[in-house]
Motif scaffolding. Sequence first.
Motif, PDB file in Angstrom:
ATOM      1  N   UNK A   1       0.865  -1.180   0.000  1.00  0.00           N
ATOM      2  CA  UNK A   1       0.000   0.000   0.000  1.00  0.00           C
ATOM      3  C   UNK A   1       0.901   1.228   0.000  1.00  0.00           C
ATOM      4  N   UNK A   2       0.873   1.992  -1.064  1.00  0.00           N
ATOM      5  CA  UNK A   2       1.743   3.149  -1.208  1.00  0.00           C
ATOM      6  C   UNK A   2       1.000   4.475  -1.066  1.00  0.00           C
ATOM      7  N   UNK A   3      -0.254   4.499  -1.452  1.00  0.00           N
ATOM      8  CA  UNK A   3      -1.014   5.748  -1.449  1.00  0.00           C
ATOM      9  C   UNK A   3      -2.417   5.481  -0.924  1.00  0.00           C
ATOM     10  N   UNK A   4      -2.858   6.321  -0.021  1.00  0.00           N
ATOM     11  CA  UNK A   4      -4.233   6.271   0.466  1.00  0.00           C
ATOM     12  C   UNK A   4      -4.786   7.685   0.322  1.00  0.00           C
ATOM     13  N   UNK A   5      -5.859   7.823  -0.406  1.00  0.00           N
ATOM     14  CA  UNK A   5      -6.477   9.130  -0.591  1.00  0.00           C
ATOM     15  C   UNK A   5      -7.723   9.262   0.262  1.00  0.00           C
ATOM     16  N   UNK A   6      -7.884  10.419   0.840  1.00  0.00           N
ATOM     17  CA  UNK A   6      -9.091  10.721   1.615  1.00  0.00           C
ATOM     18  C   UNK A   6      -9.740  11.914   0.926  1.00  0.00           C
ATOM     19  N   UNK A   7     -10.848  11.647   0.259  1.00  0.00           N
ATOM     20  CA  UNK A   7     -11.467  12.665  -0.587  1.00  0.00           C
ATOM     21  C   UNK A   7     -12.966  12.729  -0.352  1.00  0.00           C
ATOM     22  N   UNK A   8     -13.529  13.848  -0.726  1.00  0.00           N
ATOM     23  CA  UNK A   8     -14.972  14.043  -0.704  1.00  0.00           C
ATOM     24  C   UNK A   8     -15.285  15.260  -1.557  1.00  0.00           C
ATOM     25  N   UNK A   9     -16.445  15.275  -2.130  1.00  0.00           N
ATOM     26  CA  UNK A   9     -16.825  16.432  -2.949  1.00  0.00           C
ATOM     27  C   UNK A   9     -17.456  17.543  -2.115  1.00  0.00           C
ATOM     28  N   UNK A  10     -17.761  17.247  -0.855  1.00  0.00           N
ATOM     29  CA  UNK A  10     -18.431  18.230  -0.007  1.00  0.00           C
ATOM     30  C   UNK A  10     -17.504  18.746   1.089  1.00  0.00           C
ATOM     31  N   UNK A  11     -17.654  20.015   1.453  1.00  0.00           N
ATOM     32  CA  UNK A  11     -16.853  20.556   2.552  1.00  0.00           C
ATOM     33  C   UNK A  11     -17.380  20.106   3.909  1.00  0.00           C
ATOM     34  N   UNK A  12     -16.553  20.244   4.920  1.00  0.00           N
ATOM     35  CA  UNK A  12     -16.948  20.020   6.319  1.00  0.00           C
ATOM     36  C   UNK A  12     -17.379  18.580   6.608  1.00  0.00           C
ATOM     37  N   UNK A  13     -16.766  17.611   5.929  1.00  0.00           N
ATOM     38  CA  UNK A  13     -17.094  16.213   6.206  1.00  0.00           C
ATOM     39  C   UNK A  13     -16.016  15.528   7.046  1.00  0.00           C
ATOM     40  N   UNK A  14     -14.963  16.261   7.420  1.00  0.00           N
ATOM     41  CA  UNK A  14     -13.942  15.698   8.294  1.00  0.00           C
ATOM     42  C   UNK A  14     -12.730  15.119   7.595  1.00  0.00           C
TER      43      UNK A  14
END
Length: 96
Positions: A12-25
């Motif tokens: 595991x080299x890359x883990x992305x934490x994404x969301x299209x909405x603001x204020x989701x943590x």
Amino acid sequence: MSIDVARLTREVRVIGIVSSLPKEGKTTVAANFGHLTALTGHRTLLIDGDLHTRSLTRELAPNAKTGLLEALKEPRSLGYHISAARRPGWISCLRV
């Protein structure tokens, strides 16, 4: 979100934490997950991809003079753009 940290391997080299909405943590999850990963002995680099607020950088590396855009402009000097996380109680192997 649920991730079994015990199952993380060198594969595991890359883990992305994404969301299209603001204020989701996203920032909170990324910072805490990065810290947890570093605590398990993995070399950990958090990249603040939020070009507008840079809240992760502001929280963990408040004295940073450069960010993602500068690092992408000068890939040969990538190490210059990486800072150790500066947060009380956090270990030094976490980089931002």
